[in-house]
Motif scaffolding. Structure first.
Motif, PDB file in Angstrom:
ATOM      1  N   ALA A 191      18.952  57.723  60.882  1.00 28.86           N
ATOM      2  CA  ALA A 191      18.491  56.954  61.985  1.00 28.86           C
ATOM      3  C   ALA A 191      19.316  55.906  61.602  1.00 28.86           C
ATOM      4  O   ALA A 191      19.984  55.560  60.825  1.00 28.86           O
ATOM      5  CB  ALA A 191      16.986  56.554  62.066  1.00 28.86           C
ATOM      6  N   SER A 244      18.490  56.316  66.738  1.00 29.50           N
ATOM      7  CA  SER A 244      17.132  56.587  66.433  1.00 29.50           C
ATOM      8  C   SER A 244      16.279  57.058  67.316  1.00 29.50           C
ATOM      9  O   SER A 244      15.274  57.690  66.707  1.00 29.50           O
ATOM     10  CB  SER A 244      16.336  55.055  65.865  1.00 29.50           C
ATOM     11  OG  SER A 244      17.350  54.473  64.746  1.00 29.50           O
ATOM     12  N   ALA A 338      14.579  58.245  59.936  1.00 32.77           N
ATOM     13  CA  ALA A 338      13.572  58.277  60.921  1.00 32.77           C
ATOM     14  C   ALA A 338      12.334  59.400  60.341  1.00 32.77           C
ATOM     15  O   ALA A 338      12.937  60.170  59.555  1.00 32.77           O
ATOM     16  CB  ALA A 338      13.927  58.239  62.127  1.00 32.77           C
ATOM     17  N   THR A 369       9.962  53.458  61.146  1.00 31.77           N
ATOM     18  CA  THR A 369      11.421  53.141  61.125  1.00 31.77           C
ATOM     19  C   THR A 369      11.604  51.956  62.176  1.00 31.77           C
ATOM     20  O   THR A 369      11.386  52.021  63.287  1.00 31.77           O
ATOM     21  CB  THR A 369      12.053  54.250  61.414  1.00 31.77           C
ATOM     22  OG1 THR A 369      11.753  55.451  60.877  1.00 31.77           O
ATOM     23  CG2 THR A 369      13.667  54.171  61.393  1.00 31.77           C
TER      24      THR A 369
END
Ligand code: FDA
Length: 391
Positions: A191, A244, A338, A369
């Motif tokens: 991410a 992400s 992530a 995250t």
């Protein structure tokens, strides 16, 4: 064989989360051992924020975090806020500044944040350069064999982060350990990572190095920041943020003219009928980008010669230019991971495992995250504090 050295808690990982947790627990009088295989603590802190560490974000609300359970981070983030960490920074006489969007950085060096954490964790023992050879659990005690030593404690904290940037010593060790002790792991993925474009969009590679403010969208999520073309695809804060949320197969929509009023192209046809589309967008975009987009739109002639419908279509395209990335630059270039240790098995108050309360997981190792901009450190601090207060 020598009997293991007893501690109240063993923390695996001397990154931001592990050191924060160690400091809180040691200040509560706990005997704490922190173990890390790296020769120095907080390596990611040292390289963060271009060496100045974006150590928190004043807007670190739970909706700026991704997790299979979006509610999980609420408790820890509410009990230890960006303001709390800022007070610590001020107490340690570290000069700081707000860069943009609530992002706080050191004026000097990220090394000051590592020093702060080590000073706070003064009462804890920190074993560096110590590969962990075995972790066991029996009769209410965790046993850890590392280097040529063995230690035991009723509490074990997994704070070894995620696999982003393996060349810094990052590993998926946290996940192996979590699974070994019965916790589930949400599929980890890179991410805050640059996205790559396939051959059909190779034209944009000519733009490598060009940056421009955009709004990047994926599904319902949008970020208004800069995008940067790279020789492999797209990067820059807007793209890192959207990465992400991006999943394979999905497209990313880019608004190249985020400040433009709706209907700008038709309005320009009335006020500047002799202008070309290329010159019109050239007024708002870097030259090379305007050239590349103009070539793709391929509508020659002046505005007066274009139909309102064609101009409407151009406007729609420039405000939602679709790229379908063929992948990302992976963990080698990702700022965070992530996914991770599933929050379903953890207490959001203490970060301890529901089925094995002596076991804790904190920081990036957990499936929480943050956005780009100091949110991930704030999670490291907040989750570290939550566990540290409970040990
Ligand atoms: P972290 O990864 O920091 O620490 C884990 C520790 O465990 C490491 O010391 C590692 O050596 C150790 N370890 C791993 N495997 C082990 C094993 N098998 N045995 C023993 N030890 C082991 N975030 C932010 O908020 N602001 C920012 O400015 C930046 N900037 C930034 C830049 C870059 C280049 C990267 C890669 C990342 C950032 N981040 C960031 C993200 C941030 O660095 C990250 O989210 C936190 O460092 C996570 O802290 P943790 O303590 O959870 O893990």
């Amino acid at each position: 064989m020598k009997s293991p050295t007893p501690y109240d808690a063993i923390i695996l990982g001397a990154g931001g989360a592990g050191l924060m947790c160690a400091g809180i627990a040691a200040q509560r009088g706990k005997r704490v051992l922190v173990i890390d295989h790296a020769p120095e603590p907080g390596k990611k802190i040292l390289i963060s924020g271009g060496g100045r560490c974006n150590f928190t974000n004043l807007g670190a609300a739970p909706d700026r975090y991704l997790s299979a359970n979006p509610h999980f981070a609420k408790s820890a983030l509410a009990r230890y806020t960006g303001q709390d960490f800022l007070e610590l920074v001020v107490r340690h006489r570290i000069a700081w500044h707000e860069k943009t969007l609530g992002q706080l950085f050191c004026d000097g060096s990220a090394r000051q944040i590592v020093r702060l954490l080590l000073d706070e964790a003064d009462g804890a023992e920190i074993a560096l350069g110590s590969p962990i050879r075995d972790v066991s659990y029996a009769d209410g005690q965790f046993g850890v064999t590392f280097g040529d030593r063995t230690a035991s404690a009723p509490a074990l904290v997994i704070a070894t982060g995620g696999p982003a940037i393996p060349k810094l010593g990052a590993t998926g060790f946290a996940y192996d350990l979590a699974r070994k002790f019965g916790l589930k792991v949400v599929e980890p993925r890179p991410a805050l990572v640059p996205l790559t474009l396939g051959a059909d969009e190779a034209l944009f590679r000519e733009l490598s190095g060009v940056a421009t403010p955009v709004v990047a969208r994926c599904g319902k999520v949008a970020f208004a920041e800069a995008a940067l073309f790279t020789h492999r695809g797209l990067s820059g804060p807007a793209i890192l943020q959207i990465s992400s949320y991006w999943k394979h197969g999905a497209s990313v929509g880019i608004d190249f003219l985020p400040g433009a009023d709706p209907g700008w192209a038709l309005a320009a046809k009335r006020t500047r009928p002799r202008a070309t589309l290329r010159s019109l967008i050239g007024g708002h975009l870097p030259d090379r980008l305007a050239e590349a987009l103009g070539a793709r739109i391929a509508l020659p002639g002046d505005l007066a010669s274009l139909t309102d419908r064609a101009l409407g279509a151009v406007e729609a395209r420039l405000s939602d230019w679709r790229f379908t990335p063929n992948g990302s630059e992976g963990f080698a270039k990702a700022e965070v991971t992530a996914g991770g240790i599933s929050t379903a098995g953890l207490s959001s108050q203490t970060m301890s495992a529901r089925h094995l309360p002596g076991l804790y997981a904190i920081g990036e190792a957990v499936d929480v995250t943050g956005w780009l901009g100091g949110y991930n450190f704030q999670w490291a601090w907040a989750s570290g504090v939550a566990a540290g207060r409970s040990l």
